[in-house]
Enzyme design. Sequence first.
Site, mmCIF file in Angstrom:
data_model
loop_
_atom_site.group_PDB
_atom_site.id
_atom_site.type_symbol
_atom_site.label_atom_id
_atom_site.label_comp_id
_atom_site.label_asym_id
_atom_site.label_seq_id
_atom_site.Cartn_x
_atom_site.Cartn_y
_atom_site.Cartn_z
ATOM 1 N N CYS A 295 0.817 -1.215 0.000
ATOM 2 C CA CYS A 295 0.000 0.000 0.000
ATOM 3 C C CYS A 295 0.849 1.263 0.000
ATOM 4 O O CYS A 295 0.469 2.274 -0.604
ATOM 5 C CB CYS A 295 -0.970 0.003 1.184
ATOM 6 S SG CYS A 295 -0.185 -0.213 2.804
ATOM 7 N N HIS B 275 -1.426 0.674 7.404
ATOM 8 C CA HIS B 275 -2.107 0.853 6.127
ATOM 9 C C HIS B 275 -1.804 2.271 5.652
ATOM 10 O O HIS B 275 -1.476 3.150 6.458
ATOM 11 C CB HIS B 275 -3.615 0.641 6.284
ATOM 12 C CG HIS B 275 -4.349 0.579 4.976
ATOM 13 N ND1 HIS B 275 -3.906 -0.164 3.915
ATOM 14 C CD2 HIS B 275 -5.506 1.179 4.553
ATOM 15 C CE1 HIS B 275 -4.740 -0.032 2.900
ATOM 16 N NE2 HIS B 275 -5.716 0.781 3.258
ATOM 17 N N ASP C 151 -8.398 5.018 -0.987
ATOM 18 C CA ASP C 151 -7.931 3.759 -0.399
ATOM 19 C C ASP C 151 -8.104 2.672 -1.454
ATOM 20 O O ASP C 151 -9.229 2.291 -1.789
ATOM 21 C CB ASP C 151 -8.731 3.438 0.865
ATOM 22 C CG ASP C 151 -8.282 2.150 1.549
ATOM 23 O OD1 ASP C 151 -7.434 1.430 0.979
ATOM 24 O OD2 ASP C 151 -8.792 1.856 2.651
#
Length: 207
Positions: A30, A83, A99
Amino acid sequence: MEGDSRAATASQYQPACPTRDACVYSSCYCEENIWKLCEYIKTHNQYLLEECYAVFISNEKKMVPIWKQQARPENGPVIWDYHVVLLHVSREGQSFIYDLDTILPFPCPFDIYIEDALKSDDDIHPQFRRKFRVVRADSYLKNFASDRSHMKDSSGNWREPPPEYPCIETGDSKMNLNDFISMDPAVGWGAVYTLSEFVHRFSSKNY
């Protein structure tokens, strides 16, 4: 009326990238996915890069619950060690979260993302409470580096296939990911917030 105005502004918002599928994406990377999204925004000039931020979500225990993730699309959360998402604070005062791992809209209005994906810390055990390192996108592009060593097991095998493009590095570093994951304000770049501070600082309701 204020709610109607915010909804109208959100409906008129033009995303910073064409579609989720158009974004560079590698599962479990990510931090690099968001770096690539920052790079896309920089090269396409639709929005000022200064309006965008890379947001690392973690805590001291590296156990953070996030709901509405593709890895667990039911009602329960995924417990990530960290994250990373992108935050865009538009000139009209609306904030949006990008996201690439959520089942929520892409991009998602900030307040909806908070309510559905992060919920409240009030009902969460203290060890799971989230913190947020918010780094301006231009600083993130300039300073972030990863040799992807964190994605190898003790035998040197990849836990997940790495991106096909070369590792991201700077003139000063080949690996500083932990400085971004750390929620120690004295370390790394950007500013560190609790959930309530993050919401107060960036919620569209505060404009």
